[in-house]
Design a protein around this motif. Structure first.
Motif, mmCIF file in Angstrom:
data_model
loop_
_atom_site.group_PDB
_atom_site.id
_atom_site.type_symbol
_atom_site.label_atom_id
_atom_site.label_comp_id
_atom_site.label_asym_id
_atom_site.label_seq_id
_atom_site.Cartn_x
_atom_site.Cartn_y
_atom_site.Cartn_z
ATOM 1 N N ARG A 30 -33.434 23.611 -9.346
ATOM 2 C CA ARG A 30 -32.913 23.538 -7.986
ATOM 3 C C ARG A 30 -32.303 24.880 -7.612
ATOM 4 O O ARG A 30 -31.665 25.551 -8.433
ATOM 5 N N SER A 37 -24.224 20.239 -0.444
ATOM 6 C CA SER A 37 -24.937 18.969 -0.601
ATOM 7 C C SER A 37 -25.293 18.716 -2.055
ATOM 8 O O SER A 37 -25.134 17.611 -2.571
ATOM 9 N N LEU A 38 -25.779 19.762 -2.737
ATOM 10 C CA LEU A 38 -26.276 19.589 -4.102
ATOM 11 C C LEU A 38 -25.165 19.290 -5.102
ATOM 12 O O LEU A 38 -25.292 18.375 -5.933
ATOM 13 N N GLY A 119 -30.394 26.048 3.351
ATOM 14 C CA GLY A 119 -29.960 24.871 2.610
ATOM 15 C C GLY A 119 -29.877 23.638 3.473
ATOM 16 O O GLY A 119 -30.226 22.532 3.048
ATOM 17 N N SER A 120 -29.430 23.817 4.718
ATOM 18 C CA SER A 120 -29.310 22.673 5.627
ATOM 19 C C SER A 120 -30.657 22.052 5.938
ATOM 20 O O SER A 120 -30.827 20.840 5.849
ATOM 21 N N CYS A 122 -33.521 22.443 4.321
ATOM 22 C CA CYS A 122 -34.227 21.978 3.123
ATOM 23 C C CYS A 122 -33.639 20.689 2.572
ATOM 24 O O CYS A 122 -34.321 19.955 1.856
ATOM 25 N N GLN A 123 -32.384 20.409 2.888
ATOM 26 C CA GLN A 123 -31.796 19.131 2.495
ATOM 27 C C GLN A 123 -32.499 17.978 3.206
ATOM 28 O O GLN A 123 -32.643 16.887 2.666
ATOM 29 N N ASP A 125 -31.641 15.986 5.486
ATOM 30 C CA ASP A 125 -30.865 14.777 5.742
ATOM 31 C C ASP A 125 -31.177 14.281 7.152
ATOM 32 O O ASP A 125 -31.209 15.074 8.099
ATOM 33 N N GLU A 128 -28.812 15.607 9.804
ATOM 34 C CA GLU A 128 -28.502 17.028 9.783
ATOM 35 C C GLU A 128 -28.799 17.652 11.152
ATOM 36 O O GLU A 128 -29.889 17.506 11.689
ATOM 37 N N SER A 131 -31.867 20.423 11.918
ATOM 38 C CA SER A 131 -33.254 19.954 11.827
ATOM 39 C C SER A 131 -33.794 19.596 13.201
ATOM 40 O O SER A 131 -34.905 19.991 13.586
ATOM 41 N N TYR A 162 -35.023 13.694 3.053
ATOM 42 C CA TYR A 162 -34.839 14.524 1.863
ATOM 43 C C TYR A 162 -36.153 15.037 1.283
ATOM 44 O O TYR A 162 -36.202 15.427 0.125
#
Length: 298
Positions: A30, A37-38, A119-120, A122-123, A125, A128, A131, A162
């Motif tokens: 990762r 988030s991670l 990171g936002s 690619c999460q 969510d 989010e 996105s 996700y």
């Protein structure tokens, strides 16, 4: 006390180094930058990577620049750009106020100072904020792997909650947002408290032609069940119509009809569907007002 499972740690020295490590460890590796988030998921052992690849030294992945001219260029946002940097960027706010609208309501200053744009998204969510913004903007993701770079429209980037188009041995390096003349944009959000995940949110990008007719429009919805964060049916209804309150109301109704919210602690389905429609109207109204002010100033 919540403690992550054992993992290896490497600090990347280049993007190529990242790709090499990802190829070696496969899906058990990762990437970590902000980690907001991670790391909590690792503490709960919902995520148990064998390797963390720290990319914080890769300054080539940060920064906000304009490449080319209006109607022929892009706003380029590096994946390692922090939320606070995007919020502070005058060039981002000048071209796309929607980015500043969204950044003002993302989390809190601590998170915005460390969390990254890459990171936002690619999460992935469902709640989010960025996105929905980047799908409304019709941005393009630039993804790098062993075979070089490939581009993926943000409307094809999200494969579900996700899940994204980024493969196990790849890294998102930047987002490119096409510049356009005569466009206005806005983002509006309802949350339970300041900085919380959205109960529902909507973003709109509108380009106007002669007579106030909508030439092009992008509508992004957050937290109401659309896997690609996009209200395509509402966009199709608006395109070619005069941008007035009747058109906004019709688009809001279509957005509400076609979204797929689920009931949770943030509210029941009917409430979220109502919010999707109302926030679509508000975002369109604000975006068109900004487009008209821009045309007047020009």
């Amino acid at each position: 006390m919540q403690v992550p499972a054992f993992f290896e740690y490497q600090r990347a020295t280049s993007v190529e180094h990242v790709v090499t490590l990802l190829e070696r460890f496969g899906p058990e590796a990762r990437i970590v930058a902000g980690g907001h988030s991670l790391i909590p998921m690792m503490k709960l052992r919902l995520a148990q990577p064998e390797l963390l690849v720290d990319v914080n030294d890769l300054h080539e992945l940060a920064g906000i620049t304009v490449d080319g001219s209006v109607d022929a260029g892009h706003l380029r946002i590096g994946a390692l750009t922090r939320h606070a940097e995007l919020l502070a960027s005058s060039v981002a706010g000048e071209h796309f106020p929607i980015l500043h609208d969204a950044e003002r309501v993302i989390a809190d200053p601590v998170v915005r100072n460390r969390g990254t744009i890459g990171g936002s998204v690619c999460q992935a969510d469902p709640s989010e904020d960025l996105s929905g913004v980047f799908t409304a903007l019709r941005a393009v993701a630039v993804i790098r792997g062993a075979d070089g770079d490939r581009t993926v429209p943000m409307r094809e980037f999200f494969h579900g909650p996700y899940e994204t188009a980024v493969r196990p041995a790849e890294i998102l390096v930047e987002l490119r947002v096409p510049l356009r003349t005569g466009a206005g944009s806005a983002y509006v959000k309802v949350d339970r408290r300041a900085g919380d995940w959205a109960v529902a949110a909507a973003g709109a990008v509108v380009s106007l032609g002669p007579g106030g007719v909508v030439d092009e429009v992008g509508i992004g919805l957050t937290a109401v069940g659309d896997a690609d964060f996009t209200a395509v049916e509402a966009e199709d209804l608006l395109r070619g119509r005069v941008a007035d309150e009747d058109a906004f109301a019709a688009a809001g109704a279509v957005a509400a009809e076609h979204c797929r919210p689920t009931a949770d602690q943030r509210g029941p389905v009917d409430y979220k569907r109502h919010l999707a429609g109302e926030l679509t109207v508000r975002a369109l109204r604000d975006a068109v007002a900004r487009a008209r002010r821009g045309r007047s100033a020009g």
